[in-house]
Design an enzyme around this catalytic site. Structure first.
Site, short mmCIF file in Angstrom:
data_model
loop_
_atom_site.label_atom_id
_atom_site.label_comp_id
_atom_site.label_asym_id
_atom_site.label_seq_id
_atom_site.Cartn_x
_atom_site.Cartn_y
_atom_site.Cartn_z
N HIS A 117 -1.09 2.72 14.51
CA HIS A 117 -1.90 1.53 14.27
C HIS A 117 -2.82 1.74 13.08
CE1 HIS A 117 -5.52 -1.04 15.36
NE2 HIS A 117 -4.58 -1.88 14.98
N ASP A 171 -0.76 -5.75 12.04
CA ASP A 171 -2.06 -5.53 12.67
C ASP A 171 -2.75 -6.86 12.97
OD1 ASP A 171 -4.53 -4.53 13.49
OD2 ASP A 171 -4.61 -3.03 11.89
N MET A 182 0.04 -7.89 -4.61
CA MET A 182 -0.61 -7.57 -5.87
C MET A 182 -0.80 -8.85 -6.68
SD MET A 182 0.84 -5.25 -9.02
CE MET A 182 0.86 -3.69 -8.14
N TYR A 205 -2.89 -0.49 -6.62
CA TYR A 205 -2.47 0.88 -6.90
C TYR A 205 -3.39 1.88 -6.19
CZ TYR A 205 0.53 -0.70 -10.79
OH TYR A 205 1.50 -1.29 -11.56
#
Length: 146
Positions: free
Chosen positions: A22, A66, A76, A116
């Site tokens: 998790h 989640d 991105m 990144y």
């Protein structure tokens, strides 16, 4: 071979998905993403010849997102001034909607270099694909199997 497991999920990828707990993060990268240099602290799995959407669909069949965070999926952002269209993001939203009731609301966006940085610091694994769409990188945060 196993029954009920998408054939695109290699034994190595299945093992990694199972190992993840998790809150761990998985990046599915496009063909331009520097997976090996970004993944020095992560497991890098090659999936050349496959696109991100087909892998995303297969992974989400076995991988819960989640529910304790607002955006368990991160994309991105396009760099300002970069004349790139991102229709693949609509495809991602359609796929996510099949597996998570939040649909596109589960998706957040972060600036390129923040993506990144997040990958280098937090990725448990990176799946390096042959995806040719630009800005097609996607980060998934694992949830709990109930």
């Amino acid at each position: 071979m196993l029954k009920g497991i998408p054939k695109i999920l290699s034994p190595e990828l299945l093992k990694v998905l199972c190992e993840m707990g998790h809150g761990d993060t998985l990046v599915i990268s496009d063909g331009n993403f520097p997976a090996c240099s970004m993944g020095k602290n992560a497991i890098v799995i090659r999936a050349d010849g496959h696109g991100v959407p087909e892998l995303l669909d297969a992974i989400l069949q076995v991988f819960p997102l989640d529910t304790y965070v607002e955006h368990p999926v991160t994309l991105m952002e396009v760099m300002p001034g970069d004349p790139v269209e991102t229709p693949i993001w609509d495809t991602y939203a359609e796929i996510i909607e099949k597996y998570d009731p939040r649909g596109k609301d589960a998706i957040g966006h972060i600036e390129r270099f923040a993506f990144y940085d997040k990958t280098q610091k937090n990725a448990y694994a990176i799946v390096a694909t042959g995806e040719s769409a630009l800005y097609a990188n996607i980060c998934l945060q694992k949830g709990v199997v109930v």
